[in-house]
Design an enzyme around this catalytic site. Sequence first.
Site, short mmCIF file in Angstrom:
data_model
loop_
_atom_site.label_atom_id
_atom_site.label_comp_id
_atom_site.label_asym_id
_atom_site.label_seq_id
_atom_site.Cartn_x
_atom_site.Cartn_y
_atom_site.Cartn_z
N GLU A 38 36.37 34.63 36.97
CA GLU A 38 36.09 33.19 36.90
C GLU A 38 34.94 32.77 37.82
O GLU A 38 35.09 31.94 38.71
CB GLU A 38 37.37 32.41 37.21
CG GLU A 38 38.41 32.62 36.13
CD GLU A 38 39.73 31.90 36.37
OE1 GLU A 38 40.28 31.34 35.41
OE2 GLU A 38 40.21 31.92 37.52
N GLU A 43 43.90 38.06 30.85
CA GLU A 43 45.07 37.29 31.25
C GLU A 43 45.67 36.68 29.99
O GLU A 43 44.94 36.16 29.14
CB GLU A 43 44.73 36.19 32.26
CG GLU A 43 44.22 36.70 33.59
CD GLU A 43 43.78 35.56 34.53
OE1 GLU A 43 44.24 34.41 34.34
OE2 GLU A 43 42.97 35.84 35.44
#
Length: 1028
Positions: free
Chosen positions: A463, A539
Site C-alpha cells: 500500500e 489479502e
Amino acid sequence: MSDTPSLTLSALLARRDWENPVVTQWNRLAAHAPLHSWRNEPSARDDAGSARRQTLNGLWRFSYFTAPEQVPQAWVTEDCADAVAMPVPSNWQMQGFDTPIYTNVTYPIPVNPPFVPQENPTGCYSLTFEVDDAWLQSGQTRIIFDGVNSAFHLWCNGQWIGYSQDSRLPAEFDLSAALRPGQNRLAVMVLRWCDGSYLEDQDMWRMSGIFRDVTLLHKPETQIADYHVVTDLNAELDRAVLKVDVTLAGAGFADGEVVFTLWRKGEKCASVSRQPGSAIVDERGSWAERLTVTIPVETPALWSAETPELYRLTMALLNPQGEVLEIEACDVGFRRVEISNGLLKLNGKPLLIRGVNRHEHHSENGQVMDEATMRRDIETMKQHSFNAVRCSHYPNHPLWYQLCDRYGLYVVDEANIETHGMVPMSRLADDPRWLPAMSERVTRMVQRDRNHPSIIIWSLGNESGHGANHDALYRWLKTTDPTRPVQYEGGGANTAATDIVCPMYARVDRDQPFPAVPKWSIKKWIGMPDETRPLILCEYAHAMGNSFGGFAKYWQAFRSHPRLQGGFVWDWVDQALTKRDEDGNTFWAYGGDFGDKPNDRQFCLNGLVFPDRTPHPALYEAHGPQQFFTFTRVSTSPLVIEVQSGYLFRHTDNEVLNWTVARDGDVLVAGEVTLAMVPEGTQRLEIALPELNAGPGEVWLNVEVRQPRATPWSPAAIAAAGSSGRFRLRSLLLRQPRRRAAVLTQTDRILEIAHRQQRWQFDRASGNLTQWWRNGVETLLSPLTDNVSRAPLDNDIGVSEATKIDPNAWVERWKAAGMYDLTPRVLHCEAEQHAGEVVVTTQHVLEYRGKALFLSRKVWRIDEQGVLHGDIQVDMASDIPEPARIGLSVHLAETPENVRWLGLGPHENYPDRKLAAQQGRWTLPLEAMHTPYIFPTENGLRCDTRELVVGMHQLNGHFHFSVSRYSQQQLRETTHHHLLREEPGCWLNLDAFHMGVGGDDSWSPSVSPEFILQTRQLRYTFSWQQNP
C-alpha cells in the site's frame, strides 16, 4: 556511509540524521546472509550453538526522555540516576513507558516528510558486558541488532560507533576498535520517530525499542563475509546442481580455501573445495574475493511445503596450513519456482496458495516474537490447511524463515515499505529522494533472506501506490534473483512492477471500478485482454471479529479456474494488547484504550486466532474449503464416494478415511479405510448402507480424513487439514401419539392454557407469550418476542477508519430505518379451544415513528402432548433494508450446565460460514456457546438445527439458534468483552432466517445476495416442549 569521525552527542543531534531520507545509516556493515562462524564441522552441520556468538539479551539499563535533546551528554559514558532495568528484547511501551498507538492508515504523527515532531520519545539503553580475551587479540567483533524501532545511535565505551534505521532488518556494526579488556559499556539511543517512519505506515501498533535479539559475533581476520545458494533442477527433476557463491574478506583471503560439504540426515552427500577468485567478469578482470562452486546432486529429495526435504551445506574456510578458520552453514532445499503458461509453479506443478497474512504480534510482549510462539503459529497454520504465509508487511525475525523451511510453508517475504497515509499514496514512491531508503529496505532484505527455500516470492512492500522507485527496485530484483517472482499490489496490482496479479479484497463476481485502480472481479480479471499472469490475492477474506462469510465462494472459484491460484487471508492474529483495569484484572485492549490518539479502535482485531492463539470459529471455516481432500458422491445406489487428493507432492502414506452414517446424529454404521493415493490421485469407496426406512429422521453420511501418526506439526489422529464432507441421504418424519387435551381459560387480560403440570400465559395487551409454568415454577424471565436485529458485527458497522461513518453500511441503514427502536403493537390476540388442543392466534405490527415495518402473524397450538407449536408468518415493508434476522427471542429462567442440539456444529457457524461445520448431535457447556470476540457482537449461532435442548426446554423444527448469558442489548452497548456481565438464566434466540456475516472486506457491504433475505414474506414453524 562510513568512516565518520567520532562526534559529540550534541553534534549528532544537531545533524538530525533521523530527518534526512538520504541518510539511512552511518558505519553499518553491508547486509549478508546470517553468519555464525562455527569452529567445527559437526556443530555447523547440526546447527548447534556457536561459541563465537554471544547473546546480549537480558536486562539493560534504561532512561526515558520525551525528546532526544533532553538526553544529557554524560549519558554516553554513564547511566542517568533514574535508570531502570529494561528487558531486551522488548517494546518500551509494554514496560510502562510512553503510549502504544494503533492506527490503520492515518500516520501517528503530522504528515510533513521527512520531518518528525520535536517531541520525539527517546529511549536510552545501556549494558555493561565482557568478551573473551581471545576476541581482543585478533579477529573482528561485531554487534548485531536484529530489530530496533525506529532509529538509533550506538556508542561503545564512549566512542560513537554509528547510526541505523529500518525497524525490521538487522543493523550490524564493527566494535573491534572500541572494545577493551574487562567491562565494556554499550549505549544505544533509540528514537521513536524518524524519516523512515513515513515508510512504516503499516496497519499495526506503533511501538518502539530494541525489540529483537542483540548478539555479538566474533569473526576471524580472514573470514566468510557472505554466501548465496541457488538450486537448479533439470526438466525431469531427477538431477540438480547446487550453485554456491561465497564472498571472503580480510587481508589473507587470497591464500585461503573453502571446502563445501553437502549433508543429508547427517550423512555426507558430496564435497568439493575451491580457492578464491571468480571468472573474468569484464575488461577489468575478476572478483578476487569471490568464488563459485557447483555441486551436482543425483535424484535430489525435493523441497515443498508438503515435503520439506532439506540438506545441510557447510562451508569451511581453511588457511594455507589446512586449519579451519571458521565454518558457515545453512539449510538447502532443492526446488524450482517459476511462472509459466500463466501459472505459478513449484517443481513443475501449479500451486494453490492456501495463505494467511501474519503480523509479528504478541499480546503481552508487543512486537517481540519468541520461538515458542513462532512454532505454535506454524503448527496451527498447518493443522488448518494453510501452506503459505505472507510476512505482512516487513521482513520477520530471522528464525521465522528457518522454521518455515523446516516445517514447510511457502513464504512471501515483504519489504518494510508502506506509505498508506500519504496523499497520493505514491508520493514517496515517485520521489527520487526516497529511492535510497526504499532501495535499502528491498536489497538488504534479499541479501539476508535469499538462501531460504521457503521464500518463493519477493514483495516490494504494501500500500504505497506505484512509482518509479518501485519499477527500479523490481528491475534490481529480477536481475539479482531471477529464480523468484516479484509481487506488488500497489497501483492496482496490475502494474509492470509485479509478476503476479495480486489484488487485495477483490470480489469473486463483482467489479469495484474505483478510479485509477479498479478492482475487477477475480474471474473477470484473468480474462482481461493481454492478461496472462496468475492471480493470487495478497489479502482477502477480512477476518474482523465475527466475519469470514463467503470464504467458500472464493475456493469454488480457485478450484474451477486454474489461474486463480489462491490468496492470503487477512489476517492471522488479533492485534490486541494485554492491559489491566482499575481492579488489576487483565483484558485485551485495542486502539484508544491507552489514550492513544489518533487511533482506529478495534480495526486491529482481524485475526483467525485470538491474541493467545486460541482459534476463532473462522479458523475452522478456513480449514474446510481449502482442505487438501475433496469428496464427491459418485452414485447413490450403491453409495460410492470419490476422494480427491490435493497433495501435489505427497503420497497419502499417513491418512485414513473415517466414515459414519447417522440418523439424527445417532450412528447407524461406521468404517475406516486406509487411503493410498499418489499425488493428485483419487480413490473410490463403496459404502454398504443399512436399511434406512426403519425409522424417522434425517440420515447423513459424514466423511473425514485423519492422520494416525504424529507429524512434526501435529499430534497423532488429527484431522488431516480438516478434511471432511457431509452428504444428506434421507429425511423422514415421525408422528407422535395422542395424549391428554390442553384446556383454555380466558379473561379480559390474559389467555391461559393448562396441560398437566404446565401452564402458558398470553397477555392480551401485548399479544406475547409472557410466562410458562412447570410445576408452578416460572420458566421465562421475559416474554417471547419477535427479533429482527442483531448486535452489530464489525462488517455491519462497515467502518475502516474510526473517524468515518459509511451511510451505506448495514448498521447505519438499520438505524435509519428504526430497526433497533421498533415498537410492537398488537392487532389481534384470540384463542380457541378445540377437541384436543388450544389454538392462539396473534398479530403484531412492528413500528418505528408510526410507520409499520413488519407484520407478524402467529398461530400457537398446544397439543395433547403439551407441546407448543408455532406457525409464524412475517411480512416486511417494501421500502426498508433487509433485516439481519427473522426470528424470536426469549430470556429463559434456567441456567443449564450444557446445551445439546442436532444440527451443524460443534463450533459457531452462520449461513455463509458453515462449510466446515458437521451434521451431528452435539453437547457443549453453556459458556462454550458464546464466542468471546474482544469487541462484543452478535455471536454463537448454530445453523440448520432440527432439535435443541436447553435445560428442560426442547425445540424441534428447522432453525438457527444461539444461547447466551448476554442479551443482544448488552452486546450492542458494550465495547469490550471483559465488561460484559452475565445475566441470570440465559437468552435464547431462535432464527428462521439470519443474514450472512460477510467478510470479503469489513468496510463495505460484503454479504453475498444469496445470504440476504430475498423475499418480503417469510413463514416458519417449530415445536417447543418442556421435559421433566
